[in-house]
Design an enzyme around this catalytic site. Structure first.
Site, PDB file in Angstrom:
ATOM      1  N   HIS A 148       5.365   4.077  12.580  1.00 20.49           N
ATOM      2  CA  HIS A 148       5.495   4.061  11.113  1.00 20.49           C
ATOM      3  C   HIS A 148       6.500   5.140  10.722  1.00 20.49           C
ATOM      4  CE1 HIS A 148       3.436   3.953   6.991  1.00 20.49           C
ATOM      5  NE2 HIS A 148       4.083   5.100   6.931  1.00 20.49           N
TER       6      HIS A 148
ATOM      7  N   HIS B  29       9.502   6.785   7.875  1.00 23.60           N
ATOM      8  CA  HIS B  29      10.100   6.885   6.540  1.00 23.60           C
ATOM      9  C   HIS B  29      11.578   7.217   6.728  1.00 23.60           C
ATOM     10  CE1 HIS B  29       6.529   6.838   3.780  1.00 23.60           C
ATOM     11  NE2 HIS B  29       5.977   6.785   4.976  1.00 23.60           N
TER      12      HIS B  29
ATOM     13  N   CYS C 193       4.222   9.226  -0.122  1.00 19.85           N
ATOM     14  CA  CYS C 193       2.825   9.619  -0.304  1.00 19.85           C
ATOM     15  C   CYS C 193       2.742  10.619  -1.443  1.00 19.85           C
ATOM     16  CB  CYS C 193       2.279  10.238   0.982  1.00 19.85           C
ATOM     17  SG  CYS C 193       0.631  10.923   0.752  1.00 19.85           S
TER      18      CYS C 193
ATOM     19  N   ARG D  33       0.839  -1.217   0.000  1.00 21.61           N
ATOM     20  CA  ARG D  33       0.000   0.000   0.000  1.00 21.61           C
ATOM     21  C   ARG D  33       0.872   1.264   0.000  1.00 21.61           C
ATOM     22  NH1 ARG D  33      -1.042   4.835   2.142  1.00 21.61           N
ATOM     23  NH2 ARG D  33      -0.700   4.044   4.260  1.00 21.61           N
TER      24      ARG D  33
ATOM     25  N   ASN E  67       9.701   4.369   2.691  1.00 19.08           N
ATOM     26  CA  ASN E  67       9.485   3.926   4.072  1.00 19.08           C
ATOM     27  C   ASN E  67      10.762   3.292   4.602  1.00 19.08           C
ATOM     28  OD1 ASN E  67       6.783   3.924   2.727  1.00 19.08           O
ATOM     29  ND2 ASN E  67       6.110   3.272   4.743  1.00 19.08           N
TER      30      ASN E  67
HETATM   31  N1  COA Z   1     -13.718   4.848  -3.723  1.00 25.43           N
HETATM   32  C1  COA Z   1     -14.245   5.041  -4.968  1.00 25.43           C
HETATM   33  N2  COA Z   1     -14.925   6.140  -5.320  1.00 25.43           N
HETATM   34  C2  COA Z   1     -15.090   7.096  -4.393  1.00 25.43           C
HETATM   35  C3  COA Z   1     -14.551   6.965  -3.107  1.00 25.43           C
HETATM   36  C4  COA Z   1     -13.846   5.793  -2.786  1.00 25.43           C
HETATM   37  N3  COA Z   1     -13.286   5.598  -1.583  1.00 25.43           N
HETATM   38  N4  COA Z   1     -14.865   8.068  -2.413  1.00 25.43           N
HETATM   39  C5  COA Z   1     -15.564   8.867  -3.212  1.00 25.43           C
HETATM   40  N5  COA Z   1     -15.713   8.283  -4.422  1.00 25.43           N
HETATM   41  C6  COA Z   1     -16.442   8.807  -5.570  1.00 25.43           C
HETATM   42  C7  COA Z   1     -17.855   9.214  -5.195  1.00 25.43           C
HETATM   43  O1  COA Z   1     -18.722   8.116  -5.322  1.00 25.43           O
HETATM   44  C8  COA Z   1     -18.123  10.312  -6.188  1.00 25.43           C
HETATM   45  O2  COA Z   1     -18.429   9.714  -7.432  1.00 25.43           O
HETATM   46  P1  COA Z   1     -19.548  10.321  -8.399  1.00 25.43           P
HETATM   47  O3  COA Z   1     -19.033  11.697  -8.757  1.00 25.43           O
HETATM   48  O4  COA Z   1     -19.567   9.356  -9.542  1.00 25.43           O
HETATM   49  O5  COA Z   1     -20.793  10.339  -7.579  1.00 25.43           O
HETATM   50  C9  COA Z   1     -16.785  11.003  -6.343  1.00 25.43           C
HETATM   51  O6  COA Z   1     -15.804  10.030  -5.958  1.00 25.43           O
HETATM   52  C10 COA Z   1     -16.613  12.243  -5.490  1.00 25.43           C
HETATM   53  O7  COA Z   1     -16.952  11.938  -4.133  1.00 25.43           O
HETATM   54  P2  COA Z   1     -16.499  12.830  -2.896  1.00 25.43           P
HETATM   55  O8  COA Z   1     -17.104  12.253  -1.673  1.00 25.43           O
HETATM   56  O9  COA Z   1     -16.786  14.266  -3.219  1.00 25.43           O
HETATM   57  O10 COA Z   1     -14.958  12.546  -2.779  1.00 25.43           O
HETATM   58  P3  COA Z   1     -13.744  13.471  -3.172  1.00 25.43           P
HETATM   59  O11 COA Z   1     -13.719  13.694  -4.631  1.00 25.43           O
HETATM   60  O12 COA Z   1     -13.693  14.667  -2.258  1.00 25.43           O
HETATM   61  O13 COA Z   1     -12.523  12.507  -2.795  1.00 25.43           O
HETATM   62  C11 COA Z   1     -11.322  10.949  -1.434  1.00 25.43           C
HETATM   63  C12 COA Z   1     -12.257  12.131  -1.465  1.00 25.43           C
HETATM   64  C13 COA Z   1     -10.796  10.781  -0.048  1.00 25.43           C
HETATM   65  C14 COA Z   1     -12.108   9.713  -1.811  1.00 25.43           C
HETATM   66  C15 COA Z   1     -10.215  11.129  -2.462  1.00 25.43           C
HETATM   67  O14 COA Z   1      -9.636  12.392  -2.293  1.00 25.43           O
HETATM   68  C16 COA Z   1      -9.158  10.068  -2.338  1.00 25.43           C
HETATM   69  O15 COA Z   1      -9.399   8.894  -2.502  1.00 25.43           O
HETATM   70  N6  COA Z   1      -7.911  10.477  -2.102  1.00 25.43           N
HETATM   71  C17 COA Z   1      -6.789   9.585  -1.958  1.00 25.43           C
HETATM   72  C18 COA Z   1      -6.042   9.870  -0.711  1.00 25.43           C
HETATM   73  C19 COA Z   1      -4.943   8.860  -0.487  1.00 25.43           C
HETATM   74  O16 COA Z   1      -5.039   7.695  -0.831  1.00 25.43           O
HETATM   75  N7  COA Z   1      -3.827   9.315   0.138  1.00 25.43           N
HETATM   76  C20 COA Z   1      -2.700   8.509   0.421  1.00 25.43           C
HETATM   77  C21 COA Z   1      -2.856   7.648   1.625  1.00 25.43           C
HETATM   78  S1  COA Z   1      -3.139   8.491   3.146  1.00 25.43           S
HETATM   79 ZN    ZN Z   2       3.929   6.270   5.209  1.00 25.15          ZN
END
Ligand code: COA
Ligand code: ZN
Length: 310
Positions: free
Chosen positions: A205, A207, A238, A13, A247
């Site tokens: 955790h 890095h 990240c 991950r 990490n």
């Molecule tokens: N998996 C799949 N789709 C998702 C989702 C998830 N976990 N969360 C939201 N969505 C979809 C919604 O269904 C929506 O789809 P639609 O437009 O077709 O209805 C769309 O994304 C927007 O939803 P919203 O709630 O407004 O989410 P967002 O766009 O603000 O995104 C996160 C929020 C957190 C889901 C997104 O920013 C994200 O996944 N970021 C990754 C962060 C990450 O992994 N960081 C590293 C590790 S800490």
């Molecule tokens: Zn980390």
């Protein structure tokens, strides 16, 4: 009897999420198996986040149910909102992790939520997991320093951790996401959290951005921590935290712990093959700080074999 330390492998991950070359589901399963063959029994396997935000994790729903069912192996997955939690449940996840960043800006950059919104969302997820019989792991990320706001006071970490524990978190993982902690700050933070919640509830955790990874792990170990995240070959970083490089490498951590008389259950020599698998899958040269020593051992063995054959 040697004291046990849990190695929680996060290469699948945290390690892979920043890698530009997409690793197939089959490739991830191969890497997981190589790590299991080395003795690793705990993994953060994937994250159920938006596939556009982190393309490398887009196969979470397909990967999770196919992870090796070897006895005694435990898998967790990162979820950052309700949608992610529901996907995780559908995939059979029994242990969820959330990542609450310690600052306003980091939460905005990572998940487009304010610190308050993120705290409420993650508290909700911890409570829900607890109610539904799912293990609840709360990461306080960028706990020592934020790439946007700088050094984080220990009081901020304590307040956020307290909210997660009150909401139901079984485990608190303190994450130096960008590898910016000094040993002194690390000691202060781990001493405080261990005093408040007990060492059994705490994981660490790190890095290795500034070559402090092993030192920080040793400091946390001295404070009583017995569960550590690490990533094979030092993979990692990240995408939303500039400066977050690899990490702490699993092979370095395992070497240090085994050599100091702890029981990790992991065979450091066998990790060499897992590093090779990770290198082939990512197309990158990987390896922790013991790589040079490994190579010199191999050269010696090869010279000896050549001599014997003469
Ligand atoms: N998996 C799949 N789709 C998702 C989702 C998830 N976990 N969360 C939201 N969505 C979809 C919604 O269904 C929506 O789809 P639609 O437009 O077709 O209805 C769309 O994304 C927007 O939803 P919203 O709630 O407004 O989410 P967002 O766009 O603000 O995104 C996160 C929020 C957190 C889901 C997104 O920013 C994200 O996944 N970021 C990754 C962060 C990450 O992994 N960081 C590293 C590790 S800490
Ligand atoms: Zn980390």
């Amino acid at each position: 009897m040697a004291e046990k330390v849990v190695i929680n492998e996060v290469g699948l991950r945290d390690g892979l999420q920043i890698q530009p070359k997409l690793v197939t589901t089959e490739g991830k399963l191969e890497l997981c198996q190589a790590l299991i063959d080395s003795g690793v029994r705990s993994f953060e396997a994937t994250s159920f986040v938006h596939p556009k935000a982190v393309p490398q994790m887009a196969d979470a729903d397909a990967l999770f149910p196919r992870l090796p069912k070897t006895g005694g192996v435990a898998y967790s997955a990162l979820v950052l909102n309700d949608k992610g939690y529901e996907r995780a449940m559908a995939a059979g996840v029994k242990s969820v992790a959330i990542a609450l960043a310690s600052t306003e800006t980091m939460n905005q950059k990572n998940i487009r939520m304010s610190l308050d919104q993120a705290t409420t969302t993650f508290a909700g997820l911890m409570t829900r997991a607890k109610r539904e019989g799912i293990e609840a792991r709360a990461y306080i990320s960028t706990a020592m320093a934020c790439p946007y706001e700088g050094k984080v006071p220990v009081k901020v970490v304590m307040d956020l951790a307290d909210k997660m524990v009150k909401a139901g978190a079984d485990k608190l993982a303190i994450a130096d996401t960008i590898g910016a902690s000094s040993p002194a700050q690390c000691e202060e933070v781990f001493r405080a959290v261990v005093k408040e919640w007990g060492a059994a509830r705490i994981a660490a955790h790190f890095h290795d951005t500034r070559a402090m990874g092993l030192t920080l792990a040793w400091v946390a170990l001295q404070e009583g921590v017995r569960e550590f995240d690490s990533s094979i070959g030092g993979l990692g970083g990240c995408p939303f935290a500039p400066g977050a490089s690899g990490n702490l490498a699993t092979e370095d951590l395992v070497f240090m712990l085994n050599d100091s008389g702890f029981d990790t259950g992991v065979d450091v020599a066998k990790l060499r093959r897992a590093v090779g698998v990770a290198e082939r899958l990512t197309g990158q040269r990987l390896g922790g700080r013991i790589t040079a020593w490994w190579l010199s051992q191999e050269r010696k063995a090869a010279a000896k074999a050549a001599q014997a054959a003469e």
